[in-house]
Motif scaffolding. Structure first.
Motif, PDB file in Angstrom:
ATOM      1  N   LYS A  19       0.986  -1.201   0.092  1.00 55.29           N
ATOM      2  CA  LYS A  19       0.018   0.058   0.099  1.00 55.29           C
ATOM      3  C   LYS A  19       0.801   1.293  -0.174  1.00 55.29           C
ATOM      4  O   LYS A  19       0.583   2.211  -0.607  1.00 55.29           O
ATOM      5  CB  LYS A  19      -0.845  -0.074   1.192  1.00 55.29           C
ATOM      6  CG  LYS A  19      -1.759   1.460   1.363  1.00 55.29           C
ATOM      7  CD  LYS A  19      -2.548   1.357   2.671  1.00 55.29           C
ATOM      8  CE  LYS A  19      -3.361   2.595   2.685  1.00 55.29           C
ATOM      9  NZ  LYS A  19      -4.254   2.207   3.934  1.00 55.29           N
ATOM     10  N   HIS A  20       1.902   1.294   0.901  1.00 54.23           N
ATOM     11  CA  HIS A  20       2.909   2.536   0.916  1.00 54.23           C
ATOM     12  C   HIS A  20       3.957   2.492  -0.032  1.00 54.23           C
ATOM     13  O   HIS A  20       4.875   3.105  -0.025  1.00 54.23           O
ATOM     14  CB  HIS A  20       3.311   2.690   2.321  1.00 54.23           C
ATOM     15  CG  HIS A  20       2.391   2.857   3.293  1.00 54.23           C
ATOM     16  ND1 HIS A  20       2.196   4.152   3.833  1.00 54.23           N
ATOM     17  CD2 HIS A  20       1.535   1.887   3.990  1.00 54.23           C
ATOM     18  CE1 HIS A  20       1.064   4.205   4.471  1.00 54.23           C
ATOM     19  NE2 HIS A  20       0.638   3.014   4.669  1.00 54.23           N
ATOM     20  N   GLN A  21       3.794   1.415  -0.952  1.00 55.17           N
ATOM     21  CA  GLN A  21       5.026   1.438  -2.011  1.00 55.17           C
ATOM     22  C   GLN A  21       6.260   1.364  -1.802  1.00 55.17           C
ATOM     23  O   GLN A  21       7.235   1.911  -2.351  1.00 55.17           O
ATOM     24  CB  GLN A  21       4.790   2.474  -3.191  1.00 55.17           C
ATOM     25  CG  GLN A  21       3.499   2.543  -3.810  1.00 55.17           C
ATOM     26  CD  GLN A  21       3.299   3.678  -4.760  1.00 55.17           C
ATOM     27  OE1 GLN A  21       3.839   4.736  -4.606  1.00 55.17           O
ATOM     28  NE2 GLN A  21       2.308   3.529  -5.758  1.00 55.17           N
ATOM     29  N   HIS A  22       6.715   0.407  -0.602  1.00 53.48           N
ATOM     30  CA  HIS A  22       7.828  -0.159  -0.387  1.00 53.48           C
ATOM     31  C   HIS A  22       8.030  -1.672  -0.483  1.00 53.48           C
ATOM     32  O   HIS A  22       7.256  -2.058  -0.249  1.00 53.48           O
ATOM     33  CB  HIS A  22       8.103   0.368   1.287  1.00 53.48           C
ATOM     34  CG  HIS A  22       7.976   1.780   1.542  1.00 53.48           C
ATOM     35  ND1 HIS A  22       9.111   2.580   1.187  1.00 53.48           N
ATOM     36  CD2 HIS A  22       6.968   2.665   2.057  1.00 53.48           C
ATOM     37  CE1 HIS A  22       8.694   3.945   1.502  1.00 53.48           C
ATOM     38  NE2 HIS A  22       7.664   3.820   2.294  1.00 53.48           N
ATOM     39  N   ALA A  41      12.088   0.751   3.048  1.00 55.61           N
ATOM     40  CA  ALA A  41      11.504   1.816   3.948  1.00 55.61           C
ATOM     41  C   ALA A  41      12.286   2.028   5.097  1.00 55.61           C
ATOM     42  O   ALA A  41      12.858   1.154   5.604  1.00 55.61           O
ATOM     43  CB  ALA A  41      10.299   1.537   4.485  1.00 55.61           C
ATOM     44  N   HIS A  47       5.502   4.772  10.853  1.00 56.75           N
ATOM     45  CA  HIS A  47       4.288   5.477  10.759  1.00 56.75           C
ATOM     46  C   HIS A  47       3.407   4.495   9.896  1.00 56.75           C
ATOM     47  O   HIS A  47       2.048   4.738  10.112  1.00 56.75           O
ATOM     48  CB  HIS A  47       4.850   6.788   9.350  1.00 56.75           C
ATOM     49  CG  HIS A  47       3.429   7.329   8.985  1.00 56.75           C
ATOM     50  ND1 HIS A  47       2.921   8.044   9.364  1.00 56.75           N
ATOM     51  CD2 HIS A  47       3.044   7.358   7.667  1.00 56.75           C
ATOM     52  CE1 HIS A  47       1.831   8.630   8.640  1.00 56.75           C
ATOM     53  NE2 HIS A  47       1.943   8.034   7.594  1.00 56.75           N
ATOM     54  N   MET A  48       3.715   3.978   8.947  1.00 65.95           N
ATOM     55  CA  MET A  48       2.854   2.748   8.135  1.00 65.95           C
ATOM     56  C   MET A  48       2.120   1.904   9.114  1.00 65.95           C
ATOM     57  O   MET A  48       1.107   1.878   9.121  1.00 65.95           O
ATOM     58  CB  MET A  48       4.047   1.917   7.311  1.00 65.95           C
ATOM     59  CG  MET A  48       4.279   2.749   6.251  1.00 65.95           C
ATOM     60  SD  MET A  48       5.905   1.602   5.435  1.00 65.95           S
ATOM     61  CE  MET A  48       5.101   0.087   5.345  1.00 65.95           C
ATOM     62  N   GLU A  88       9.611   5.573   8.537  1.00 62.60           N
ATOM     63  CA  GLU A  88       8.571   5.323   7.599  1.00 62.60           C
ATOM     64  C   GLU A  88       7.657   3.921   8.162  1.00 62.60           C
ATOM     65  O   GLU A  88       6.437   4.018   7.886  1.00 62.60           O
ATOM     66  CB  GLU A  88       9.109   5.095   6.035  1.00 62.60           C
ATOM     67  CG  GLU A  88       9.585   6.456   5.678  1.00 62.60           C
ATOM     68  CD  GLU A  88      10.297   6.147   4.228  1.00 62.60           C
ATOM     69  OE1 GLU A  88      10.350   6.909   3.671  1.00 62.60           O
ATOM     70  OE2 GLU A  88      10.864   5.159   4.016  1.00 62.60           O
ATOM     71  N   THR A 134      -0.522   3.866  11.290  1.00 65.00           N
ATOM     72  CA  THR A 134      -1.659   4.105  10.574  1.00 65.00           C
ATOM     73  C   THR A 134      -2.448   2.989  10.472  1.00 65.00           C
ATOM     74  O   THR A 134      -3.567   3.299  10.377  1.00 65.00           O
ATOM     75  CB  THR A 134      -1.166   4.719   9.216  1.00 65.00           C
ATOM     76  OG1 THR A 134      -0.273   5.915   9.272  1.00 65.00           O
ATOM     77  CG2 THR A 134      -2.265   4.744   8.314  1.00 65.00           C
TER      78      THR A 134
END
Length: 426
Positions: free
Chosen positions: A48-51, A78, A85-86, A82, A89
């Protein structure tokens, strides 16, 4: 199972692969079994976060060998911030563990812990610790790893990413350092012992080492003196009970490393090899093998001072050094357990039987080992209360009488019952 996608590239003068990549597609049951609800949830967050998220290190080696890994480590592009945060969230709990300063975050999903580490490069090393810098370059991260077979990554789609011919080495059962052996060793001198441990796991022959690798180890072995004893012991005890354990210990002496890792410089290598040959097929404890090197109680103490072994391990070493000659089978009755069972009965300590089992492994007494493994400690049927009921009230007399009855009971091969034994009391 496999399909080859890309070919290897060229190597630079430093020995590192220049944008070289060898990939294959892995579709085995061991790999598919990793995909629990927890891992699927973790993968969704990174996607989802493109890592990028890949399996790293030893787990890849195990999967390529057809084994399901016990521990699975992950690497990602990441950064730790990051990742935090992921996870926050997504409402994913994070476990506070040491390692965040080196880029490792532990997430907990569906009752599973997942350690995920940011790709990194070593900025500065002192042979024990490294200052790291984060990167998004997978090859740069692979360059800082110790052995080629530990430097591969595996995508969650089954794609293998191999920059240093690790899969080829694994198929050929070769253990090689990534790039320069000397440079890898100087980054962390403990890699010398890791080399030996993985050699025992991978190599089919005990002495198929590359000469330049042994030369680099010999020249840099002094660096082990600065490594914490606990770290050395962690590697050493895995190595000695693995394949070629005796040969690898012998090689450690030939290369002059013993003095730096807490082993006696003049250790009895011949005795150790004899013990290893006796015990290696019977799941010995690491200290059973190492005790063959030790001449005295004082050498056990010195070893413990350096390696910080556990109390149980030290006690076993002291026991073996003391009793390996004193406690022997009866020459007239070589198949009799009696000298050993009498010793266990007399000691009255809960773990004596386990120590004697290790002693029999040390001595190479296979038949007696099998018999003692099946033997249960019998209960002495007489107590001080029984003697008081018969009118024996003096404490010293009770103790002396119990010992006399215990000796009679032992001579009966522990067969006499309470009434028979009490008939000897006047």
């Amino acid at each position: 199972m496999w399909s080859r996608l890309l070919s290897p590239g060229l190597f630079s003068r430093t020995g590192f692969c220049v944008r070289s990549l060898y990939t294959m597609q892995l579709k085995t049951t061991e790999f598919q079994s990793l995909f629990t609800d927890g891992l699927n949830g973790l993968a969704e967050v990174f996607e989802k976060h493109q890592h990028e998220l890949r399996i790293a290190g030893g787990a890849v080696r195990d999967l390529l060998s057809g084994k399901r890994p016990e521990d699975v480590d992950f690497a990602t592009t990441a950064t730790p911030d990051e990742m935090k945060h992921m996870f926050q969230t997504a409402g994913i709990r994070m476990i506070n563990k040491k390692g965040e300063e080196h880029g490792t975050i532990t997430a907990r999903l569906h009752d599973e812990n997942f350690e995920v580490t940011t790709l990194r490069v070593d900025v500065q090393t002192d042979g024990r610790h490294a200052e790291v810098e984060f990167t998004t370059d997978w090859q740069k991260d692979a360059e800082r790893r110790d052995l080629t077979i530990n430097s591969m990554f595996l995508g969650l789609d089954g794609t293998l990413y191999d920059y240093f011919k690790g899969y080829e080495d694994l198929k050929n059962r070769k253990v090689r350092f990534v790039g320069s052996a000397e440079q890898r060793i100087q980054e962390d001198y403990l890699r010398i012992l890791r080399y030996f441990r993985f050699y025992g796991r991978v190599a089919p022959e005990p002495d198929d080492h590359e000469p330049e690798t042994l030369a680099a180890i010999r020249e840099n072995g002094h660096g082990l003196a600065g490594i914490a004893g606990e770290r050395i012991w962690m590697e050493l005890k895995k190595m000695v009970v693995g394949n070629h354990g005796g040969h690898l210990l012998e090689l450690i002496y030939k290369l002059g490393l013993a003095q730096y890792i807490g082993l006696p410089p003049d250790g009895d290598v011949d005795e150790m090899m004899r013990v290893w040959q006796n015990a290696s097929e019977h799941s010995p404890k690491p200290m059973t093998i190492l005790s063959g090197l030790l001449h005295s109680k004082e050498e056990v103490e010195k070893m413990d001072l350096r390696l910080k072994v556990s109390k149980e391990e030290k006690t076993l070493a002291l026991f073996l050094v003391k009793y390996r000659r004193e406690l022997q089978k009866n020459a007239d009755e070589p198949d009799s357990l009696k000298p050993f069972t009498d010793f266990i009965i007399d000691s009255r300590e809960l773990d004596t039987q386990s120590k004697v089992l290790e002693l029999l492994k040390y001595q190479g007494e296979e038949k007696l080992l099998t018999a003692l493994s099946a033997w249960s400690i019998p209960r002495f049927p007489v107590s001080g209360h029984d003697l008081r009921r018969m009118g024996v009230t003096n404490g010293k007399e009770i103790g002396a009488t119990l010992q006399k009855l215990r000796d009679i009971w032992k001579k009966s091969h522990y067969q006499m019952d309470k009434d028979e034994l009490l008939s000897y009391v006047k």
